[in-house]
Scaffold this active site. Structure first.
Site, PDB file in Angstrom:
ATOM      1  N   ASP A   1       0.854  -1.181   0.000  1.00 26.94           N
ATOM      2  CA  ASP A   1       0.000   0.000   0.000  1.00 26.94           C
ATOM      3  C   ASP A   1       0.892   1.234   0.000  1.00 26.94           C
ATOM      4  O   ASP A   1       1.974   1.222   0.597  1.00 26.94           O
ATOM      5  CB  ASP A   1      -0.903   0.026   1.238  1.00 26.94           C
ATOM      6  CG  ASP A   1      -2.029  -0.991   1.180  1.00 26.94           C
ATOM      7  OD1 ASP A   1      -2.377  -1.432   0.072  1.00 26.94           O
ATOM      8  OD2 ASP A   1      -2.569  -1.332   2.249  1.00 26.94           O
TER       9      ASP A   1
ATOM     10  N   ASP B   1      -6.991  -1.287  -4.735  1.00 27.90           N
ATOM     11  CA  ASP B   1      -8.079  -0.874  -3.839  1.00 27.90           C
ATOM     12  C   ASP B   1      -8.996   0.137  -4.523  1.00 27.90           C
ATOM     13  O   ASP B   1     -10.214   0.119  -4.325  1.00 27.90           O
ATOM     14  CB  ASP B   1      -7.520  -0.259  -2.552  1.00 27.90           C
ATOM     15  CG  ASP B   1      -6.701  -1.248  -1.749  1.00 27.90           C
ATOM     16  OD1 ASP B   1      -6.891  -2.465  -1.907  1.00 27.90           O
ATOM     17  OD2 ASP B   1      -5.850  -0.790  -0.963  1.00 27.90           O
TER      18      ASP B   1
END
Length: 182
Positions: A127, A140
């Site tokens: 991330d 995402d």
């Protein structure tokens, strides 16, 4: 080849193209994040709103389920299979796009969990998009867009199957016949 077979081939080709393009974009951005942000460096893009910060996330969104990584991985595998089955069964190009984005998002994060595994299906997701309240990645974003688009398609009544379309057409014909006789 029948028209139904041609339409199925077209939808599957669109699904594959969108999924591959989205997956490649996700993996390229994660590779960039690992190289550019590996030393703990944070890049502020829009102060207070968005920055780039590398995080190796063992859990799901907002860090939930960090001790259940194997379950998240297993759910991602099931989701990918279900999305392919749904794609084959739908008649709607709009649903095809939604399924392709969701598939790419689920597979993109699953690839991370396998590539950066500390055990069977026990890896971490890369991330780097830091919104201040959450850190995520391009996969995402695809999952979020697919979720919102699915809600919109359900709200507007986008038919999923031929049966659903036939039922809607039958209801419209009955309504029109009722209006003519009144």
């Amino acid at each position: 080849m029948t028209n139904d077979q041609r339409r199925l081939r077209t939808r599957v080709a669109v699904f594959a193209c969108i999924a591959v393009a989205a997956l490649v974009l996700d993996q390229i951005t994660k590779a960039w994040a690992q190289s550019a942000l590996a030393d703990g460096h944070t890049v502020r893009v829009i102060p207070g709103i968005l920055s780039f910060t590398l995080v190796h996330n063992p859990g799901a969104s907002l860090g939930m389920g960090s001790n259940m990584t194997w379950l998240i991985s297993l759910l991602a595998i099931v989701a990918c299979v279900v999305l392919v089955v749904l794609e084959i069964r739908t008649i709607s190009m709009k649903w095809t796009v939604v399924f392709a984005l969701a598939f790419a998002g689920a597979l993109g994060n699953l690839i991370d969990r396998v590539a950066y595994a500390e055990g069977f299906l026990n890896g971490r997701v890369i991330d780097f998009l830091n919104y201040g309240w959450s850190v995520g990645n391009v996969a995402d974003i695809f999952l979020m867009v697919a979720g919102v688009a699915a809600v919109v398609l359900l709200f507007v009544g986008e038919p999923f199957s031929q049966k659903e379309l036939d039922e809607r057409n039958k209801e419209q014909m009955e309504r029109m016949a009722g209006e003519k006789s009144a």
